[in-house]
Write a protein that holds these residues in place. Structure first.
Motif, PDB file in Angstrom:
ATOM      1  N   UNK A 120      26.637  20.741  16.022  1.00 56.55           N
ATOM      2  CA  UNK A 120      25.409  21.081  15.345  1.00 56.55           C
ATOM      3  C   UNK A 120      25.265  20.240  14.093  1.00 56.55           C
ATOM      4  N   UNK A 121      24.185  20.457  13.357  1.00 59.14           N
ATOM      5  CA  UNK A 121      23.922  19.647  12.166  1.00 59.14           C
ATOM      6  C   UNK A 121      25.021  19.802  11.133  1.00 59.14           C
ATOM      7  N   UNK A 122      25.522  21.023  10.929  1.00 57.69           N
ATOM      8  CA  UNK A 122      26.574  21.235   9.938  1.00 57.69           C
ATOM      9  C   UNK A 122      27.872  20.583  10.393  1.00 57.69           C
ATOM     10  N   UNK A 123      28.191  20.694  11.683  1.00 52.71           N
ATOM     11  CA  UNK A 123      29.393  20.045  12.212  1.00 52.71           C
ATOM     12  C   UNK A 123      29.354  18.541  11.951  1.00 52.71           C
ATOM     13  N   UNK A 124      28.195  17.943  12.189  1.00 54.11           N
ATOM     14  CA  UNK A 124      28.070  16.497  12.013  1.00 54.11           C
ATOM     15  C   UNK A 124      28.239  16.109  10.550  1.00 54.11           C
ATOM     16  N   UNK A 129      31.603  13.809   6.197  1.00 54.76           N
ATOM     17  CA  UNK A 129      32.228  13.986   4.894  1.00 54.76           C
ATOM     18  C   UNK A 129      33.742  13.826   4.981  1.00 54.76           C
ATOM     19  N   UNK A 130      34.356  14.383   6.021  1.00 53.81           N
ATOM     20  CA  UNK A 130      35.796  14.252   6.188  1.00 53.81           C
ATOM     21  C   UNK A 130      36.193  12.815   6.508  1.00 53.81           C
ATOM     22  N   UNK A 131      35.418  12.146   7.357  1.00 49.22           N
ATOM     23  CA  UNK A 131      35.724  10.756   7.695  1.00 49.22           C
ATOM     24  C   UNK A 131      35.588   9.859   6.483  1.00 49.22           C
ATOM     25  N   UNK A 132      34.700  10.236   5.566  1.00 46.53           N
ATOM     26  CA  UNK A 132      34.476   9.440   4.360  1.00 46.53           C
ATOM     27  C   UNK A 132      35.727   9.377   3.499  1.00 46.53           C
ATOM     28  N   UNK A 133      36.630  10.350   3.654  1.00 41.64           N
ATOM     29  CA  UNK A 133      37.860  10.347   2.871  1.00 41.64           C
ATOM     30  C   UNK A 133      38.789   9.206   3.267  1.00 41.64           C
ATOM     31  N   UNK A 134      38.658   8.718   4.506  1.00 42.14           N
ATOM     32  CA  UNK A 134      39.560   7.663   4.955  1.00 42.14           C
ATOM     33  C   UNK A 134      38.888   6.379   5.379  1.00 42.14           C
ATOM     34  N   UNK A 135      37.558   6.337   5.342  1.00 41.28           N
ATOM     35  CA  UNK A 135      36.828   5.144   5.788  1.00 41.28           C
ATOM     36  C   UNK A 135      35.686   4.858   4.824  1.00 41.28           C
ATOM     37  N   UNK A 136      35.359   3.589   4.643  1.00 35.03           N
ATOM     38  CA  UNK A 136      34.283   3.278   3.707  1.00 35.03           C
ATOM     39  C   UNK A 136      33.130   2.503   4.320  1.00 35.03           C
ATOM     40  N   UNK A 137      33.283   2.032   5.549  1.00 28.86           N
ATOM     41  CA  UNK A 137      32.199   1.283   6.184  1.00 28.86           C
ATOM     42  C   UNK A 137      31.490   2.158   7.212  1.00 28.86           C
ATOM     43  N   UNK A 138      30.186   1.965   7.328  1.00 26.23           N
ATOM     44  CA  UNK A 138      29.370   2.778   8.220  1.00 26.23           C
ATOM     45  C   UNK A 138      29.917   2.767   9.640  1.00 26.23           C
ATOM     46  N   UNK A 139      30.267   1.583  10.141  1.00 29.04           N
ATOM     47  CA  UNK A 139      30.744   1.473  11.518  1.00 29.04           C
ATOM     48  C   UNK A 139      32.039   2.264  11.714  1.00 29.04           C
ATOM     49  N   UNK A 140      32.928   2.226  10.720  1.00 30.61           N
ATOM     50  CA  UNK A 140      34.200   2.923  10.837  1.00 30.61           C
ATOM     51  C   UNK A 140      33.999   4.442  10.781  1.00 30.61           C
ATOM     52  N   UNK A 144      25.507   5.452  14.696  1.00 30.23           N
ATOM     53  CA  UNK A 144      25.391   4.908  13.338  1.00 30.23           C
ATOM     54  C   UNK A 144      24.144   5.426  12.633  1.00 30.23           C
ATOM     55  N   UNK A 145      23.055   5.574  13.385  1.00 24.31           N
ATOM     56  CA  UNK A 145      21.813   6.045  12.762  1.00 24.31           C
ATOM     57  C   UNK A 145      21.992   7.461  12.221  1.00 24.31           C
ATOM     58  N   UNK A 146      22.703   8.299  12.963  1.00 24.11           N
ATOM     59  CA  UNK A 146      22.956   9.668  12.506  1.00 24.11           C
ATOM     60  C   UNK A 146      23.855   9.668  11.283  1.00 24.11           C
ATOM     61  N   UNK A 147      24.903   8.856  11.328  1.00 23.76           N
ATOM     62  CA  UNK A 147      25.828   8.766  10.192  1.00 23.76           C
ATOM     63  C   UNK A 147      25.096   8.268   8.948  1.00 23.76           C
TER      64      UNK A 147
END
Length: 261
Positions: free
Chosen positions: A14-18, A23-34, A43-46
């Motif tokens: 759902x929207x909250x899950x996404x 937010x969690x992935x942002x802790x270990x990655x800094x590029x949109x593709x990653x 990518x468009x959703x991210x």
């Protein structure tokens, strides 16, 4: 899998899950593709979620398609830790373990399908392990993680292993669930777990589970050493002392939780 646990298939989010996955992935990655690859989202959703997070201060743009956690993340983390910081109650006990062994001592708390370091006391020798407060660690290949898994029902441990996977970190990492489950039975019998270069080459660790007032596992205490500091037999001999400390930490955290009710 995200940085802090399992994630459902992208199609079932759902929207909250996404938003949480990003937010969690942002802790270990800094590029949109990653970030997109880590979450399994388009990518468009991210990109759309990142713009919302930026608007609320939970992310900032570094330019050139790079992103990093924003100041609201630190503010929220600080507020949570101020209300209940397990390290405050545990640190004197962890320091006593450090003083008796001279080794690096950790406290980690269970978080989803992983654990997170909440306290670290460096050993006496002039080196530092790669661990740090706030760093997640896998359960299947660390002494702390195996101590946590052994404190769970075997069915629950198997579900976590199936969900999180058993990535190989070193040639010694156990990657077969049945083999590890057999190890967990031995850990339950003696009360502590050993990581013999299973997570990081050249490093041995001993861990014991921390429990809440209902006996449920919430984390674990561990001591870590380079292999030249202790033989495997000498490391295992530290097990009862680590168990003693973990039990004392459990009691301290229970008292602290009760005082806040």
């Amino acid at each position: 899998m995200n940085a802090m646990g399992s994630r459902p298939p992208a199609g079932k989010k759902g929207a909250i899950d996404k938003a949480l996955a990003v937010l969690e992935a942002l802790a270990g990655h800094d590029r949109l593709a990653d970030i997109a690859a880590a979450t399994g989202l388009p990518k468009s959703t991210v990109h759309r979620i990142l713009q919302t997070l930026i608007g609320h201060g939970f992310a900032v743009s570094g330019g050139a398609g790079e992103y990093r956690p924003g100041p609201r993340v630190l503010t929220l983390a600080g507020q949570v830790m101020a209300r209940w910081d397990p390290a405050q109650a545990a640190t004197p006990l962890l320091r006593a373990l450090h003083d008796r062994t001279g080794l690096t001592v950790h406290l980690a708390m269970l978080a989803g399908d992983e654990a997170v370091y909440v306290e670290k006391i460096e050993g006496r020798l002039p080196y530092q392990l790669a661990s740090r407060v706030g760093m997640p660690l896998r359960l299947h290949c660390t002494a702390i993680g195996k101590a946590i898994l052994a404190a769970l029902a075997e069915e629950e441990a198997r579900v976590i292993l199936d969900r999180a996977g058993m990535e190989r970190h070193t040639p010694r990492t156990v990657t077969d669930p049945d083999t590890l489950l057999a190890q967990l039975r031995q850990i339950r019998a003696r009360g502590f777990a050993v990581d013999d270069e299973e997570n990081e080459p050249g490093v041995r660790c001993v861990g014991a589970a921390v429990r809440d007032h209902l006996g449920r596992v919430t984390g674990a205490v561990g001591v870590s050493m380079l292999v030249f500091e202790r033989t495997l037999e000498e490391a295992e001999a530290l097990g009862p002392l680590v168990v003693e400390t973990a039990e004392a930490v459990s009691r301290a955290l229970c008292r602290r939780a009760a005082s806040r009710r």
